[in-house]
Design a protein around this motif. Structure first.
Motif, PDB file in Angstrom:
ATOM      1  N   GLU A 138       0.812  -1.222   0.000  1.00 61.63           N
ATOM      2  CA  GLU A 138       0.000   0.000   0.000  1.00 61.63           C
ATOM      3  C   GLU A 138       0.845   1.273   0.000  1.00 61.63           C
ATOM      4  O   GLU A 138       0.381   2.324  -0.418  1.00 61.63           O
ATOM      5  CB  GLU A 138      -0.973   0.005   1.188  1.00 61.63           C
ATOM      6  N   ARG A 139       2.093   1.195   0.421  1.00 59.70           N
ATOM      7  CA  ARG A 139       2.974   2.369   0.433  1.00 59.70           C
ATOM      8  C   ARG A 139       3.558   2.687  -0.926  1.00 59.70           C
ATOM      9  O   ARG A 139       3.943   3.831  -1.186  1.00 59.70           O
ATOM     10  CB  ARG A 139       4.125   2.163   1.416  1.00 59.70           C
TER      11      ARG A 139
ATOM     12  N   HIS B 244       4.105   1.768  -8.221  1.00 57.41           N
ATOM     13  CA  HIS B 244       4.180   3.140  -8.737  1.00 57.41           C
ATOM     14  C   HIS B 244       5.557   3.370  -9.346  1.00 57.41           C
ATOM     15  O   HIS B 244       6.578   3.054  -8.729  1.00 57.41           O
ATOM     16  CB  HIS B 244       3.939   4.119  -7.590  1.00 57.41           C
TER      17      HIS B 244
ATOM     18  N   ARG C 218       2.227  -6.252  -8.779  1.00 54.47           N
ATOM     19  CA  ARG C 218       1.144  -5.933  -7.837  1.00 54.47           C
ATOM     20  C   ARG C 218       1.513  -6.152  -6.378  1.00 54.47           C
ATOM     21  O   ARG C 218       0.962  -5.509  -5.495  1.00 54.47           O
ATOM     22  CB  ARG C 218      -0.097  -6.768  -8.156  1.00 54.47           C
TER      23      ARG C 218
ATOM     24  N   ARG D 196       2.255   1.358  -4.122  1.00 51.43           N
ATOM     25  CA  ARG D 196       1.375   1.142  -5.283  1.00 51.43           C
ATOM     26  C   ARG D 196       0.714   2.443  -5.709  1.00 51.43           C
ATOM     27  O   ARG D 196       0.402   3.304  -4.905  1.00 51.43           O
ATOM     28  CB  ARG D 196       0.266   0.154  -4.948  1.00 51.43           C
ATOM     29  N   GLN D 197       0.432   2.544  -7.020  1.00 51.84           N
ATOM     30  CA  GLN D 197      -0.374   3.648  -7.539  1.00 51.84           C
ATOM     31  C   GLN D 197      -1.848   3.283  -7.369  1.00 51.84           C
ATOM     32  O   GLN D 197      -2.155   2.161  -6.954  1.00 51.84           O
ATOM     33  CB  GLN D 197       0.035   4.002  -8.981  1.00 51.84           C
ATOM     34  N   PRO D 198      -2.770   4.213  -7.638  1.00 49.81           N
ATOM     35  CA  PRO D 198      -4.196   3.961  -7.363  1.00 49.81           C
ATOM     36  C   PRO D 198      -4.812   2.759  -8.092  1.00 49.81           C
ATOM     37  O   PRO D 198      -5.857   2.260  -7.682  1.00 49.81           O
ATOM     38  CB  PRO D 198      -4.873   5.254  -7.827  1.00 49.81           C
ATOM     39  N   PHE D 199      -4.149   2.267  -9.141  1.00 49.53           N
ATOM     40  CA  PHE D 199      -4.697   1.139  -9.894  1.00 49.53           C
ATOM     41  C   PHE D 199      -4.172  -0.210  -9.411  1.00 49.53           C
ATOM     42  O   PHE D 199      -4.469  -1.247  -9.989  1.00 49.53           O
ATOM     43  CB  PHE D 199      -4.427   1.326 -11.387  1.00 49.53           C
ATOM     44  N   GLY D 200      -3.368  -0.190  -8.329  1.00 52.57           N
ATOM     45  CA  GLY D 200      -2.932  -1.433  -7.705  1.00 52.57           C
ATOM     46  C   GLY D 200      -1.580  -1.959  -8.134  1.00 52.57           C
ATOM     47  O   GLY D 200      -1.190  -3.046  -7.715  1.00 52.57           O
ATOM     48  N   TYR D 201      -0.859  -1.209  -8.948  1.00 50.33           N
ATOM     49  CA  TYR D 201       0.453  -1.649  -9.424  1.00 50.33           C
ATOM     50  C   TYR D 201       1.567  -0.813  -8.806  1.00 50.33           C
ATOM     51  O   TYR D 201       1.341   0.316  -8.362  1.00 50.33           O
ATOM     52  CB  TYR D 201       0.536  -1.524 -10.950  1.00 50.33           C
TER      53      TYR D 201
END
Length: 127
Positions: free
Chosen positions: A31-32, A41, A82, A34-39
């Motif tokens: 969660e730290r 960043h 992911r 990842r970008q908003p689409f789950g991959y």
């Protein structure tokens, strides 16, 4: 090395190994990072790459008289991810008087290339 209150702490980046001209670090894909689409960043990958180059450069300068700063960085994102852990391996390509150039490969647990980055570090005299 004190990571408290740094980007390394915020992103979960850990130093695995550092030798002259080579740095290995890991970062979780969670969660730290990842970008908003789950991959993963791309910016998190770039932060990992520049952190590895920065630590490597700092180890090669005279800390009494010099500082090093990121001057330029580029990154090619080859594969998405992911979850899991990515590992950055930074290796020095050029060690000059005022600049260093580092190549950073970020790979997943299976060895697949996630990101290929190059970072130029400036070396400046302390004032």
């Amino acid at each position: 090395m004190d990571m408290e209150g740094t980007l390394m702490e915020a992103l979960g980046i850990e130093l695995v190994k550092m030798t002259k001209g080579r740095v290995v670090m890991t970062m979780p894909v969670d969660e730290r990072t990842r970008q908003p689409f789950g991959y993963l960043h791309g910016g998190a990958s770039v932060a990992l790459a520049e952190t590895a180059a920065s630590l490597g450069a700092a180890a090669l300068i005279d800390p009494e008289t010099e500082l090093s700063f990121g001057l330029e960085i580029n990154a090619n994102h080859m594969k998405s991810k992911r979850e899991g852990i990515v590992t950055a391996t930074a290796e020095i390509e050029h060690h000059g008087r005022t600049t260093m150039v580092w190549t950073i490969n970020i790979r997943d647990e299976e060895g697949a290339l996630i990101c290929l980055s190059r970072c130029t570090m400036a070396v400046v005299k302390k004032r």
